[in-house]
Design an enzyme around this catalytic site. Structure first.
Site, short mmCIF file in Angstrom:
data_model
loop_
_atom_site.label_atom_id
_atom_site.label_comp_id
_atom_site.label_asym_id
_atom_site.label_seq_id
_atom_site.Cartn_x
_atom_site.Cartn_y
_atom_site.Cartn_z
N ARG A 61 0.82 -1.06 0.09
CA ARG A 61 -0.07 -0.01 0.04
C ARG A 61 0.73 1.23 -0.05
O ARG A 61 0.59 2.31 -0.62
CB ARG A 61 -0.76 0.04 1.26
N HIS A 65 0.67 4.50 -2.55
CA HIS A 65 0.22 5.62 -1.92
C HIS A 65 1.41 6.93 -2.38
O HIS A 65 1.11 7.90 -2.54
CB HIS A 65 0.08 5.68 -0.33
N HIS A 187 -6.11 -5.87 -2.01
CA HIS A 187 -6.74 -5.79 -0.75
C HIS A 187 -7.09 -7.44 -0.37
O HIS A 187 -7.44 -7.73 0.61
CB HIS A 187 -8.08 -5.33 -0.69
#
Length: 325
Positions: A61, A65, A187
């Protein structure tokens, strides 16, 4: 089985390296200047993962980001007031110590050669591998940015956003609808905090008997409420992929089909026709051209990891990843 796995690994490598790598990144960029760079990152991720499996989704992640703000330039790694790291979407990210560890080892072997942005891109790939996903070749040659502002994180996709809003944010980065669904498939590993999705469980609507978001499977609501009581600890962590939160597989997409997506933005991928079609193809729904999730994930990661990269004389090679030189 081992033979089939080897063929799949080779296919992934061929498919991913066929993706056009823009702005000067290439596979094997450090083959002469720092030949141990990739193996150092890989062994560092493996060592940290053995003691703390949560670093795998954290690193994955973190790379995402980073790339969505100023491009993939390690701006998310810098410390200081009002840096990207301090912004609400980034406050719960994990794995910074892994990058710092890998950087210090690489600096000892090849000082001033390998960027923090490349270390993060490699660590993201290795995080998929340690959670039993398939590997891919990572083009390298990025340089580190010198700007990191919390205010610039507003363009990160949000957990309440419509599919159209998500698609636009991905399109703005050169990523299409299939890339969106594929990358959200990350996810399949990791967790989220109750405070991020608890609003879906209580007084979400007055039109259903439960008061919960009607897109949630009715049998799933009591499970989520038990994990996240209405007045309970909002920081408590809940798996994003019920059933196999530590394995990189397609069960996340099965959950979307069954109304068991934990985040509102994830579950919406099943209600929109354009994104639902991609989910169905990952699930091998009869009548649709199938897609191999691991292959497509590697391909989309290569595309994403080339967003706005700095190469050549642009940017810098940081001495330590948490501070601009």
């Amino acid at each position: 089985m081992e033979g089939a796995f080897a063929v799949l690994v080779l296919f992934v490598a061929m498919a991913v390296t066929s993706v056009h790598c823009q702005a000067g990144t290439r596979v094997g960029f450090y083959s002469r200047s720092c030949p141990r760079a990739e193996s150092i990152v890989r062994s560092t991720v493996q060592a940290h993962f053995r003691s703390d499996p949560t670093i795998a989704p954290g690193l994955l992640r973190m790379h995402f980001h980073d790339c969505f703000v100023h491009g993939c330039d390690a701006s998310i790694l810098t410390n200081g007031p009002n840096t990207e790291k301090t912004a609400p979407p980034n406050r719960l990210l994990r794995g910074y110590d892994v990058i710092d560890d890998a950087k210090s080892q690489i600096e000892a072997a090849c000082p001033g050669i390998v960027s923090c942005a490349d270390i993060l891109a490699l660590a993201a790939r290795d995080s998929v591998v340690v959670t039993r996903g398939i590997s891919w070749q990572v083009p390298t040659g990025r340089r580190d940015g010198r700007i990191s502002l919390a205010s610039d994180t507003a363009n990160l996709p949000g957990f309440t956003e419509s599919v159209e809003a998500q698609k636009q944010k991905f399109l703005d980065k050169g990523l299409n609808t299939q890339d969106l669904v594929t990358l959200v498939g990350a996810h399949t590993i990791g967790t989220t905090a109750c405070q991020i999705f608890k609003y879906r469980l209580y007084n979400f609507t007055t039109t259903t008997a439960t008061g919960a978001d009607p897109t949630i499977d009715a049998t799933f609501i009591p499970q989520l409420r038990a994990l996240c009581p209405e007045n309970g600890d909002g920081a408590r962590r809940v798996a994003l992929d019920t059933g196999s939160p530590n394995r990189f597989d397609t069960s996340f997409f099965s959950n979307l089909r069954n109304g068991r997506g934990v985040l509102e933005s994830d579950q919406k991928l099943w209600s929109d026709a354009s994104t639902k079609a991609v989910v169905q193809r990952f699930l091998g729904v009869r009548g649709l051209l199938g897609l191999t999730f691991n292959v497509e994930f590697g391909r989309s990661m290569v595309k994403m990891s080339n967003i706005g990269v700095k190469t050549g004389t642009d940017g810098e090679i940081r001495k330590i990843c948490s501070a601009i030189n």
